[in-house]
Motif scaffolding. Sequence first.
Motif, PDB file in Angstrom:
ATOM      1  N   ASN A 307       1.022  -1.185  -0.079  1.00 38.99           N
ATOM      2  CA  ASN A 307       0.055   0.053   0.006  1.00 38.99           C
ATOM      3  C   ASN A 307       0.685   1.285   0.052  1.00 38.99           C
ATOM      4  OD1 ASN A 307      -2.446  -1.443  -0.058  1.00 38.99           O
ATOM      5  ND2 ASN A 307      -2.615  -1.425   2.246  1.00 38.99           N
ATOM      6  N   ARG A 340      -3.271   5.896  -9.251  1.00 41.92           N
ATOM      7  CA  ARG A 340      -3.934   4.940  -8.542  1.00 41.92           C
ATOM      8  C   ARG A 340      -4.707   4.173  -9.612  1.00 41.92           C
ATOM      9  NH1 ARG A 340      -7.100   9.292  -7.410  1.00 41.92           N
ATOM     10  NH2 ARG A 340      -5.952   9.836  -5.488  1.00 41.92           N
ATOM     11  N   HIS A 344      -4.653  -0.212  -9.099  1.00 47.29           N
ATOM     12  CA  HIS A 344      -5.844  -0.972  -8.723  1.00 47.29           C
ATOM     13  C   HIS A 344      -6.613  -1.523  -9.855  1.00 47.29           C
ATOM     14  CE1 HIS A 344      -6.375   0.274  -4.693  1.00 47.29           C
ATOM     15  NE2 HIS A 344      -6.169   1.814  -4.805  1.00 47.29           N
ATOM     16  N   GLU A 560     -10.279   6.805  -6.428  1.00 45.86           N
ATOM     17  CA  GLU A 560     -10.229   7.680  -5.290  1.00 45.86           C
ATOM     18  C   GLU A 560     -11.138   7.458  -4.052  1.00 45.86           C
ATOM     19  OE1 GLU A 560      -9.385  12.249  -4.085  1.00 45.86           O
ATOM     20  OE2 GLU A 560     -10.057  11.907  -5.668  1.00 45.86           O
ATOM     21  N   GLU A 563     -10.360   3.827  -2.631  1.00 43.61           N
ATOM     22  CA  GLU A 563      -9.281   3.743  -1.576  1.00 43.61           C
ATOM     23  C   GLU A 563      -9.604   4.472  -0.190  1.00 43.61           C
ATOM     24  OE1 GLU A 563      -4.949   4.158  -4.119  1.00 43.61           O
ATOM     25  OE2 GLU A 563      -5.786   5.859  -3.083  1.00 43.61           O
ATOM     26  N   ALA A 567      -9.908   1.812   3.097  1.00 44.32           N
ATOM     27  CA  ALA A 567      -8.736   2.083   4.120  1.00 44.32           C
ATOM     28  C   ALA A 567      -8.954   1.436   5.541  1.00 44.32           C
ATOM     29  CB  ALA A 567      -8.413   3.351   4.297  1.00 44.32           C
TER      30      ALA A 567
END
Length: 567
Positions: A307, A340, A344, A560, A563, A567
């Motif tokens: 990460n 990003r 992913h 975004e 994420e 988290a």
Amino acid sequence: MDSESSPPHVSEATVTVHALSCGQFTLPEYQFVHPVSRNARKSVPSLGFLIQHRNTSTGTLTRIVFDLGLRRDVKRYAAPIQKHIETRQPLTTDPDVTKSLSRGGLKPSDIDYVFYSHVHWDHIGEPRDFPTSTFVVGHGALDLLNGTSSSLRGGHSFFESDLLPEDRTVQLSDPLSSARSKAPTSAVLGSMNLLSDWKANGTLPQTLDVFGDGSLLVVNAPGHLPGHINLLARCSDGHQVYMAGDACHDRRLLTGEKSIGEWDDAHGQICCIHADRKQAEETIQRIRVLEQEGVEIIFAHDVEWENDVSNRSRFFEQEALKKRFDDTMGAEAFDESWCRMLKHAPDMFASSIRLAGVPKKKAHLSPKIQSLVSIAVSAASTHLYIPSIHRHTKAALANGATKAEIVEVLSLTSTLGIHAATVGVPILFEVLEEQGKAMPKGMEGMSKEQWAMKEDFEKKRGYWNTLWEEFLRLSPEFFDAYTEFSSVPWLNEGGKGLLEPKVKELIYCAFDTAATHMYQPGLKLHMRNVLNYGGTAEEIMEVMELATLLSISTMDAGLEVLEKESA
């Protein structure tokens, strides 16, 4: 085993190390660390590594994959392993190791050796995918596979006897014995020193120098499972990477925040994820020392390492895709949003590069004009995607656009709102006619003031279209105000504006054709104007291609959010 430290290597041979994504699954934390909530669960990667070594004398390139991760089709695991996998959900095997290699441009047949840190289910992958590779396992691993090893407790301790091809498998010698293993006659070891004596190296008591040049060491790492080995790689600039397999499953064990977890099985017996807890703790302590000496430590399930944004380009598939991006889009275009997506959704990243690269390669419009067109699409009131406005404004400035030119594009794009009237007024005329209150058509019966407004529009904007006539009839005051509003970018800077008329019309085409607007009457009108100003069909097509790229905003915004929420 030679207990004396190896002499320092004169050679500064190095290897390259890239991480490989090999699936992801979920761990119940209490089985790995203590103290922790019984309900705590953590999603972790199953990492493999691609190690590449080039012999400085012969130029021979050797490729090693360390661990294969999860099997692509979990139904191909033995039944007891499938049952155990039910406790590790959610789980995904996409991408598996072969897909990660493929994204970076390699096939399984390009891999010379597969080293297993150990033979637990989440590291063995699908050996049959590597029909030409030689498999290397630590001492004791074959006894586990053959069922002749001492029994181990826990649902994770099931092994497949037919896992490895006998004629292409090498088991390393016992690190605690002077006896050497013998390679099968058909195993190709090349210049590798896999059957040499184990030697101490610094604080590591048992290591094998794989290539004889100090660039890659096999490290005996006892405790987790018989045959458990790690790799220590010397990379460029003196950087060292220690691939720790399952010596540790959680970085809090390294820091001392947690201790190794234990649990009771269904029979009331105490279980531990490590076959020998004491040896595992000793191995972890040696790894702590390495980290204190500046060696980078990466575990097979190292979610914190994965990460870390700075490590994203260190995945083999991502490095290859990043290079493709740099070659196609330019390294300066790589921003947080692209980063990003690379992490992913690498498949979408690759296809997005290809899509965005088409207009860039054809280049019927200059890079500056392409950037200005993209600003119009992103800044249109139907889209207003701020990250893309930043991205394309930065690109436009880098491509030579001035602040005043960008302001002019924004001024042109600000006219989109008038389509509330150009769509609504004709509908209103239809409704009035249905109600028996039909209005005159065209310019019939218009006042002198309205005729003057028409002439003013033609003078300032350079064209006239009948779609304006109904608007002018119903609201001459608003039409007159709109003429002034829309004419600003046509009249500033000495009465002509900064951008040539053709480019202005291409800007109109851009936001009219965009999926967030798709205003057909205006698009047709401005296409015609482009051609009248000397533009080409190829230039108009390129604008539509650039407008299509707003689709990428979905990935930008969605990933975004993903994420943050995950988290």
